[in-house]
Scaffold this motif. Structure first.
Motif, PDB file in Angstrom:
ATOM      1  N   LYS A 194      -1.357   4.952  18.631  1.00 54.94           N
ATOM      2  CA  LYS A 194      -2.697   4.551  19.057  1.00 54.94           C
ATOM      3  C   LYS A 194      -3.721   4.797  17.960  1.00 54.94           C
ATOM      4  O   LYS A 194      -3.683   5.815  17.273  1.00 54.94           O
ATOM      5  CB  LYS A 194      -3.078   5.325  20.316  1.00 54.94           C
ATOM      6  N   ILE A 195      -4.642   3.859  17.822  1.00 55.24           N
ATOM      7  CA  ILE A 195      -5.738   4.003  16.875  1.00 55.24           C
ATOM      8  C   ILE A 195      -6.836   4.812  17.564  1.00 55.24           C
ATOM      9  O   ILE A 195      -7.315   4.429  18.633  1.00 55.24           O
ATOM     10  CB  ILE A 195      -6.248   2.634  16.407  1.00 55.24           C
ATOM     11  N   ASP A 196      -7.217   5.916  16.974  1.00 54.75           N
ATOM     12  CA  ASP A 196      -8.170   6.851  17.556  1.00 54.75           C
ATOM     13  C   ASP A 196      -9.587   6.275  17.470  1.00 54.75           C
ATOM     14  O   ASP A 196     -10.169   6.178  16.396  1.00 54.75           O
ATOM     15  CB  ASP A 196      -8.092   8.186  16.817  1.00 54.75           C
ATOM     16  N   HIS A 197     -10.137   5.905  18.622  1.00 51.60           N
ATOM     17  CA  HIS A 197     -11.481   5.307  18.647  1.00 51.60           C
ATOM     18  C   HIS A 197     -12.578   6.347  18.527  1.00 51.60           C
ATOM     19  O   HIS A 197     -13.731   5.992  18.314  1.00 51.60           O
ATOM     20  CB  HIS A 197     -11.672   4.463  19.905  1.00 51.60           C
ATOM     21  N   GLU A 198     -12.246   7.618  18.677  1.00 57.04           N
ATOM     22  CA  GLU A 198     -13.257   8.650  18.466  1.00 57.04           C
ATOM     23  C   GLU A 198     -13.535   8.818  16.981  1.00 57.04           C
ATOM     24  O   GLU A 198     -14.651   9.124  16.581  1.00 57.04           O
ATOM     25  CB  GLU A 198     -12.782   9.968  19.079  1.00 57.04           C
ATOM     26  N   HIS A 199     -12.497   8.617  16.164  1.00 56.12           N
ATOM     27  CA  HIS A 199     -12.655   8.756  14.713  1.00 56.12           C
ATOM     28  C   HIS A 199     -13.214   7.477  14.104  1.00 56.12           C
ATOM     29  O   HIS A 199     -14.012   7.511  13.174  1.00 56.12           O
ATOM     30  CB  HIS A 199     -11.296   9.098  14.089  1.00 56.12           C
ATOM     31  N   PHE A 200     -12.783   6.311  14.615  1.00 56.95           N
ATOM     32  CA  PHE A 200     -13.265   5.013  14.146  1.00 56.95           C
ATOM     33  C   PHE A 200     -14.047   4.372  15.285  1.00 56.95           C
ATOM     34  O   PHE A 200     -13.480   3.738  16.162  1.00 56.95           O
ATOM     35  CB  PHE A 200     -12.098   4.110  13.749  1.00 56.95           C
ATOM     36  N   LEU A 201     -15.367   4.547  15.266  1.00 55.25           N
ATOM     37  CA  LEU A 201     -16.197   4.099  16.373  1.00 55.25           C
ATOM     38  C   LEU A 201     -16.226   2.582  16.515  1.00 55.25           C
ATOM     39  O   LEU A 201     -16.258   2.062  17.612  1.00 55.25           O
ATOM     40  CB  LEU A 201     -17.619   4.639  16.220  1.00 55.25           C
TER      41      LEU A 201
ATOM     42  N   ALA B 201     -14.049   2.064   7.148  1.00 55.46           N
ATOM     43  CA  ALA B 201     -13.052   3.137   7.103  1.00 55.46           C
ATOM     44  C   ALA B 201     -11.768   2.724   7.821  1.00 55.46           C
ATOM     45  O   ALA B 201     -10.667   2.967   7.322  1.00 55.46           O
ATOM     46  CB  ALA B 201     -13.614   4.407   7.723  1.00 55.46           C
ATOM     47  N   LEU B 202     -11.895   2.086   8.980  1.00 52.17           N
ATOM     48  CA  LEU B 202     -10.716   1.637   9.723  1.00 52.17           C
ATOM     49  C   LEU B 202      -9.973   0.560   8.950  1.00 52.17           C
ATOM     50  O   LEU B 202      -8.752   0.627   8.798  1.00 52.17           O
ATOM     51  CB  LEU B 202     -11.119   1.110  11.103  1.00 52.17           C
TER      52      LEU B 202
END
Length: 136
Positions: free
Chosen positions: A104-111, A117-118
Protein backbone atom coordinates in the motif's frame (compact mmCIF):
# COMPACT_ATOMS: atom_id res chain seq x y z
CA UNK A 1 2.92 10.25 -36.20
CA UNK A 2 2.88 6.66 -37.45
CA UNK A 3 2.78 3.86 -34.86
CA UNK A 4 6.11 2.12 -35.42
CA UNK A 5 8.53 0.49 -33.02
CA UNK A 6 11.17 3.10 -33.71
CA UNK A 7 10.58 6.42 -35.42
CA UNK A 8 13.36 8.85 -36.25
CA UNK A 9 12.37 12.46 -35.75
CA UNK A 10 14.62 14.36 -38.16
CA UNK A 11 13.75 17.81 -36.77
CA UNK A 12 14.64 16.98 -33.17
CA UNK A 13 17.29 14.34 -33.88
CA UNK A 14 15.80 11.90 -31.35
CA UNK A 15 14.41 8.38 -31.57
CA UNK A 16 10.87 7.84 -30.33
CA UNK A 17 9.67 4.40 -29.27
CA UNK A 18 5.95 3.63 -29.23
CA UNK A 19 3.95 1.26 -27.06
CA UNK A 20 1.57 -0.65 -29.39
CA UNK A 21 -1.10 -3.11 -28.27
CA UNK A 22 1.11 -6.02 -29.33
CA UNK A 23 3.52 -5.00 -26.53
CA UNK A 24 0.89 -5.54 -23.81
CA UNK A 25 -0.30 -8.56 -21.88
CA UNK A 26 -4.05 -8.38 -22.37
CA UNK A 27 -5.70 -11.73 -21.69
CA UNK A 28 -6.18 -13.46 -18.34
CA UNK A 29 -4.22 -16.50 -19.55
CA UNK A 30 -1.25 -14.30 -20.48
CA UNK A 31 -1.20 -12.72 -17.01
CA UNK A 32 -1.61 -16.02 -15.17
CA UNK A 33 1.19 -17.69 -17.15
CA UNK A 34 3.57 -15.02 -15.88
CA UNK A 35 2.11 -15.01 -12.33
CA UNK A 36 2.78 -18.74 -12.00
CA UNK A 37 6.50 -18.01 -11.79
CA UNK A 38 8.27 -16.70 -8.72
CA UNK A 39 8.98 -12.97 -8.55
CA UNK A 40 12.34 -12.16 -10.08
CA UNK A 41 12.82 -8.87 -8.21
CA UNK A 42 11.20 -6.78 -5.50
CA UNK A 43 11.28 -3.20 -4.33
CA UNK A 44 9.59 -1.49 -1.41
CA UNK A 45 6.24 -1.31 -3.24
CA UNK A 46 6.53 -3.50 -6.35
CA UNK A 47 7.15 -7.07 -7.49
CA UNK A 48 8.54 -7.99 -10.91
CA UNK A 49 7.68 -11.22 -12.67
CA UNK A 50 9.07 -12.30 -16.04
CA UNK A 51 8.69 -15.24 -18.36
CA UNK A 52 10.75 -16.12 -21.43
CA UNK A 53 8.90 -16.03 -24.73
CA UNK A 54 9.68 -16.21 -28.44
CA UNK A 55 7.95 -12.91 -29.15
CA UNK A 56 8.81 -9.28 -28.68
CA UNK A 57 8.71 -7.95 -25.12
CA UNK A 58 5.27 -7.51 -23.59
CA UNK A 59 4.20 -5.74 -20.40
CA UNK A 60 1.47 -6.34 -17.85
CA UNK A 61 0.69 -3.98 -14.98
CA UNK A 62 -1.39 -4.88 -11.91
CA UNK A 63 -2.41 -2.08 -9.56
CA UNK A 64 -5.16 -3.00 -7.10
CA UNK A 65 -7.51 -0.75 -5.18
CA UNK A 66 -6.24 -2.10 -1.87
CA UNK A 67 -2.72 -0.85 -2.56
CA UNK A 68 -3.73 2.42 -4.25
CA UNK A 69 -7.28 3.42 -3.26
CA UNK A 70 -7.33 6.60 -5.35
CA UNK A 71 -7.75 6.27 -9.12
CA UNK A 72 -5.31 9.14 -9.63
CA UNK A 73 -2.58 7.16 -7.88
CA UNK A 74 -3.37 3.96 -9.80
CA UNK A 75 -3.23 5.80 -13.10
CA UNK A 76 0.06 7.49 -12.13
CA UNK A 77 1.65 4.12 -11.33
CA UNK A 78 0.48 2.61 -14.62
CA UNK A 79 1.73 5.61 -16.63
CA UNK A 80 5.16 5.48 -14.99
CA UNK A 81 5.50 1.71 -15.51
CA UNK A 82 4.46 1.94 -19.17
CA UNK A 83 6.90 4.78 -19.79
CA UNK A 84 9.85 2.96 -18.19
CA UNK A 85 9.03 -0.19 -20.17
CA UNK A 86 8.52 1.74 -23.41
CA UNK A 87 11.99 3.25 -23.19
CA UNK A 88 13.71 -0.13 -22.61
CA UNK A 89 11.39 -2.43 -24.57
CA UNK A 90 13.95 -3.33 -27.22
CA UNK A 91 16.38 -4.50 -24.52
CA UNK A 92 13.70 -6.83 -23.10
CA UNK A 93 13.00 -8.71 -26.34
CA UNK A 94 12.07 -12.31 -25.59
CA UNK A 95 10.44 -11.65 -22.20
CA UNK A 96 6.93 -11.14 -20.89
CA UNK A 97 7.26 -8.73 -17.96
CA UNK A 98 4.64 -8.17 -15.27
CA UNK A 99 4.95 -5.48 -12.59
CA UNK A 100 2.58 -5.58 -9.63
CA UNK A 101 2.04 -2.99 -6.92
CA UNK A 102 2.28 -5.21 -3.84
CA UNK A 103 2.34 -2.81 -0.88
CA UNK A 104 0.00 0.00 0.00
CA UNK A 105 1.09 3.53 -0.79
CA UNK A 106 1.06 5.50 2.47
CA UNK A 107 -1.23 8.51 1.97
CA UNK A 108 -0.16 10.04 5.27
CA UNK A 109 3.38 10.43 3.93
CA UNK A 110 2.31 11.43 0.38
CA UNK A 111 -0.67 13.73 0.81
CA UNK A 112 -1.26 14.30 -2.89
CA UNK A 113 -1.26 11.71 -5.65
CA UNK A 114 0.38 14.28 -7.90
CA UNK A 115 3.15 15.17 -5.46
CA UNK A 116 6.68 15.34 -6.77
CA UNK A 117 7.95 13.18 -3.90
CA UNK A 118 5.52 10.35 -4.72
CA UNK A 119 6.29 10.48 -8.43
CA UNK A 120 10.03 10.48 -7.79
CA UNK A 121 9.82 7.57 -5.33
CA UNK A 122 7.71 5.50 -7.75
CA UNK A 123 10.01 6.31 -10.70
CA UNK A 124 13.10 5.21 -8.78
CA UNK A 125 11.56 1.88 -7.81
CA UNK A 126 10.17 1.22 -11.28
CA UNK A 127 13.48 2.11 -12.96
CA UNK A 128 15.27 -0.25 -10.57
CA UNK A 129 12.92 -3.12 -11.48
CA UNK A 130 13.09 -2.53 -15.23
CA UNK A 131 16.88 -2.30 -15.09
CA UNK A 132 16.93 -5.52 -13.10
CA UNK A 133 14.71 -7.20 -15.73
CA UNK A 134 17.17 -6.15 -18.45
CA UNK A 135 20.26 -7.27 -16.51
CA UNK A 136 19.01 -10.76 -15.47
Amino acid sequence: MRRLSRVEDSKMGITLVSFPKTARLRKTDEFSSVFRLRPCARSAHFMLYRRPTQQAARLGVVVGKKQAPRAVTRNLVKRLVREAFRLRRLELTGWDVLIRLSHKIDHEHFLSAGSVALTQMLQEQIEYLVAHAVAC
